[in-house]
Design a protein around this motif. Structure first.
Motif, mmCIF file in Angstrom:
data_model
loop_
_atom_site.group_PDB
_atom_site.id
_atom_site.type_symbol
_atom_site.label_atom_id
_atom_site.label_comp_id
_atom_site.label_asym_id
_atom_site.label_seq_id
_atom_site.Cartn_x
_atom_site.Cartn_y
_atom_site.Cartn_z
ATOM 1 N N THR A 1 -58.137 25.048 -35.227
ATOM 2 C CA THR A 1 -57.940 23.599 -35.297
ATOM 3 C C THR A 1 -57.002 23.137 -34.196
ATOM 4 O OG1 THR A 1 -58.238 23.692 -37.688
ATOM 5 C CG2 THR A 1 -57.224 21.712 -36.800
ATOM 6 N N LEU A 2 -55.931 23.893 -33.961
ATOM 7 C CA LEU A 2 -55.001 23.563 -32.886
ATOM 8 C C LEU A 2 -55.696 23.630 -31.528
ATOM 9 C CD1 LEU A 2 -52.078 23.017 -31.966
ATOM 10 C CD2 LEU A 2 -51.759 25.495 -31.919
ATOM 11 N N GLU B 1 -58.883 23.240 -30.923
ATOM 12 C CA GLU B 1 -59.822 22.114 -30.848
ATOM 13 C C GLU B 1 -59.096 20.827 -30.468
ATOM 14 O OE1 GLU B 1 -62.324 20.173 -34.283
ATOM 15 O OE2 GLU B 1 -62.874 22.273 -33.970
ATOM 16 N N ARG B 2 -57.938 20.601 -31.073
ATOM 17 C CA ARG B 2 -57.178 19.393 -30.752
ATOM 18 C C ARG B 2 -56.627 19.433 -29.327
ATOM 19 N NH1 ARG B 2 -54.177 16.941 -35.917
ATOM 20 N NH2 ARG B 2 -55.950 17.061 -37.316
ATOM 21 N N GLU C 1 -58.100 20.854 -26.801
ATOM 22 C CA GLU C 1 -59.230 20.582 -25.905
ATOM 23 C C GLU C 1 -59.622 19.110 -25.927
ATOM 24 O OE1 GLU C 1 -62.106 23.363 -27.267
ATOM 25 O OE2 GLU C 1 -61.233 25.021 -26.100
ATOM 26 N N MET C 2 -59.405 18.434 -27.060
ATOM 27 C CA MET C 2 -59.731 17.012 -27.153
ATOM 28 C C MET C 2 -58.626 16.148 -26.569
ATOM 29 S SD MET C 2 -61.609 16.762 -30.899
ATOM 30 C CE MET C 2 -60.354 15.708 -31.430
ATOM 31 N N SER D 1 -55.679 15.639 -28.142
ATOM 32 C CA SER D 1 -54.856 15.132 -29.226
ATOM 33 C C SER D 1 -53.951 16.270 -29.698
ATOM 34 C CB SER D 1 -55.748 14.668 -30.386
ATOM 35 O OG SER D 1 -54.982 14.430 -31.518
ATOM 36 N N TYR D 2 -52.654 16.143 -29.476
ATOM 37 C CA TYR D 2 -51.732 17.243 -29.772
ATOM 38 C C TYR D 2 -51.170 17.176 -31.178
ATOM 39 C CZ TYR D 2 -52.057 17.723 -24.788
ATOM 40 O OH TYR D 2 -52.533 17.878 -23.524
#
Length: 106
Positions: free
Chosen positions: A95-96, A98-99, A101-102, A104-105
């Motif tokens: 999940t971390l 994925e965020r 890469e998007m 959104s930290y």
């Protein structure tokens, strides 16, 4: 730090967690084999292998046993450690990643 570097660190941490889970499973199986009398602890190789597994797993198991003591002959600490490591390695870290890469930290 670049996102690629953080992603590499996350992959390495996931890999280490997976290997440690295998070490825990090996320690549990070895403890069962010792309890059943299948493994001869007088053998130097077996003794050193069991000692290495104990040195790798006992510090973590002791911390869990402070919170949840063994119930008679049943020790739940390996299962609890595997569940927590699985949650960290296969739920939280992906999940971390994925965020990251998007972009959104939080």
């Amino acid at each position: 730090m670049a996102i690629a570097t953080l992603a590499t660190i996350i992959y390495v941490v996931q890999w280490v967690i997976q290997i440690y889970i295998y070490v825990i499973i090996a320690a549990v199986i070895v403890s069962w084999l010792i309890a059943m009398g299948t493994l001869n602890m007088r053998n130097a190789f077996v003794r050193s292998f069991v000692d290495a597994l104990d040195r790798l797993t006992d510090p973590v198991f002791r911390r869990v046993r402070r919170i949840i003591p063994p119930f008679g002959a049943i020790d739940l600490s390996p299962m609890i450690v595997i569940i927590v490591l699985g949650a960290i390695g296969f739920v939280f870290l992906p999940t971390l990643l994925e965020r990251l890469e998007m972009g959104s930290y939080l």
